[in-house]
Design a protein around this motif. Sequence first.
Motif, PDB file in Angstrom:
ATOM      1  N   LEU A 113      -2.632 -10.486 -16.969  1.00  0.00           N
ATOM      2  CA  LEU A 113      -3.363 -11.711 -16.668  1.00  0.00           C
ATOM      3  C   LEU A 113      -4.872 -11.526 -16.822  1.00  0.00           C
ATOM      4  N   LEU A 114      -5.423 -10.469 -16.263  1.00  0.00           N
ATOM      5  CA  LEU A 114      -6.850 -10.175 -16.419  1.00  0.00           C
ATOM      6  C   LEU A 114      -7.104  -9.025 -17.376  1.00  0.00           C
ATOM      7  N   ASP A 117      -7.748 -10.194 -20.928  1.00  0.00           N
ATOM      8  CA  ASP A 117      -9.070 -10.782 -21.143  1.00  0.00           C
ATOM      9  C   ASP A 117     -10.159  -9.721 -21.134  1.00  0.00           C
ATOM     10  N   LEU A 118     -10.040  -8.739 -20.250  1.00  0.00           N
ATOM     11  CA  LEU A 118     -11.047  -7.686 -20.172  1.00  0.00           C
ATOM     12  C   LEU A 118     -11.003  -6.764 -21.387  1.00  0.00           C
ATOM     13  N   GLU A 119      -9.808  -6.500 -21.873  1.00  0.00           N
ATOM     14  CA  GLU A 119      -9.664  -5.615 -23.029  1.00  0.00           C
ATOM     15  C   GLU A 119     -10.137  -6.278 -24.310  1.00  0.00           C
ATOM     16  N   ALA A 201      -4.656  -7.039  -9.840  1.00  0.00           N
ATOM     17  CA  ALA A 201      -5.675  -6.114  -9.344  1.00  0.00           C
ATOM     18  C   ALA A 201      -5.706  -4.829 -10.164  1.00  0.00           C
ATOM     19  N   ILE A 202      -4.535  -4.318 -10.512  1.00  0.00           N
ATOM     20  CA  ILE A 202      -4.473  -3.108 -11.335  1.00  0.00           C
ATOM     21  C   ILE A 202      -5.084  -3.366 -12.708  1.00  0.00           C
ATOM     22  N   GLY A 203      -4.793  -4.513 -13.290  1.00  0.00           N
ATOM     23  CA  GLY A 203      -5.374  -4.860 -14.582  1.00  0.00           C
ATOM     24  C   GLY A 203      -6.882  -4.987 -14.524  1.00  0.00           C
ATOM     25  N   MET A 204      -7.396  -5.530 -13.410  1.00  0.00           N
ATOM     26  CA  MET A 204      -8.849  -5.656 -13.265  1.00  0.00           C
ATOM     27  C   MET A 204      -9.512  -4.277 -13.198  1.00  0.00           C
ATOM     28  N   LEU A 205      -8.852  -3.323 -12.567  1.00  0.00           N
ATOM     29  CA  LEU A 205      -9.443  -1.994 -12.410  1.00  0.00           C
ATOM     30  C   LEU A 205      -9.299  -1.149 -13.670  1.00  0.00           C
ATOM     31  N   LEU A 206      -8.143  -1.221 -14.329  1.00  0.00           N
ATOM     32  CA  LEU A 206      -7.903  -0.362 -15.499  1.00  0.00           C
ATOM     33  C   LEU A 206      -8.428  -0.963 -16.800  1.00  0.00           C
ATOM     34  N   ARG A 337     -18.503  -8.059 -10.032  1.00  0.00           N
ATOM     35  CA  ARG A 337     -18.419  -7.282 -11.267  1.00  0.00           C
ATOM     36  C   ARG A 337     -17.123  -7.611 -11.982  1.00  0.00           C
ATOM     37  N   LEU A 338     -17.240  -8.370 -13.035  1.00  0.00           N
ATOM     38  CA  LEU A 338     -16.065  -8.745 -13.810  1.00  0.00           C
ATOM     39  C   LEU A 338     -16.029  -8.048 -15.158  1.00  0.00           C
TER      40      LEU A 338
END
Length: 339
Positions: A113-114, A117-119, A201-206, A337-338
């Motif tokens: 989910l996140l 987008d972050l990658e 949450a895991i996706g946001m951190l990794l 921090r996103l």
Amino acid sequence: MNTMTSTGSPAPADSDSASAEPGRGRGLRLGGMNWLVWRQHRAAYWTLVAAAAVTVVFIVYERHQMMTYLDGYGWPHLKSGWEDRLNHRTLDMAGLVIGYMPILIGVFVGAPLLAGDLESGTAKLVNSQSASRVRWLATKLGVTALVVVVSTTAVSVAFGWWWSPIKTSSYIFSWIEGPAFDNTGPVPAALTLLSVVGGVAIGMLLRRTLMSMVVTFGFAVAVQVAWSQARMSLGDVLTVTSDQGVGENSAPAVPEGAHIVDQSYLTSSGDLIGWGSCAEATEKATAACLDKAQVVGWGIEYIPISQMPSMQWLGASLLLALTACIAAFVILRGRKRLV
């Protein structure tokens, strides 16, 4: 993502007049951030909804088949021997597959989910839009949670409806076991939400989709293992005793469908000792041991099936509280921090 900003172009006059009339041309369509999140993740959402719909249809058909069989044995007052020819393999398999639902949804819906987008760098566009990051994160979590709750609740209600005619029988599985306890009531939605939000949450951190999916799988499995160990502690264990000796048919009666936690010997002083205390090699030695311990009957510890709903709601409340804490962490960290 650029749909989050306005082009600044003047809208046609007929468009203004249409928007001024409530409901005209809009119907039940999503708008704004909700539409954006749905549009971005529509493949995952529709897959989840479609899978739930197919599962419900399958359950309706299988329950009809089962009820046809049970009616032949006089349901709801079933005659003896009804278990002999009941084909319960489908119910067993369905309970097993549905039990994996929180893990699969957490891995394939929550983790990307996140992380996706972050990658890909899509999340960087959030900083250049008029909508705040908090609103974007809250909408992602909210829309996803809504789809998850609707889908899992539909499957939970259907499975509980399928299993309910024989729920007091332990011939297939006991109500305290995972296929029954974890697949009915509020528990499936709570377990799935925890796996999904944990995956977010895991996706946001990794910040890597594949790695996040692997770690989320481990997290979801760990949640299932911990939950299976804690499930029993949610109930209030009751004790019933008898003082009619320890021969055949001397054990006290327990309510139908009750889960037996432990069985012990009852002594004349009212104490309970483990039945293995007098597990001697011969009957004579066993009788001597019972006499020496002044055993007068049995004591049975059990949890009645009537406690099942309260146990499920208590457990679901704890799971949802933990989910809310993780969701708060995601929003607070994303605000600061996103990218």
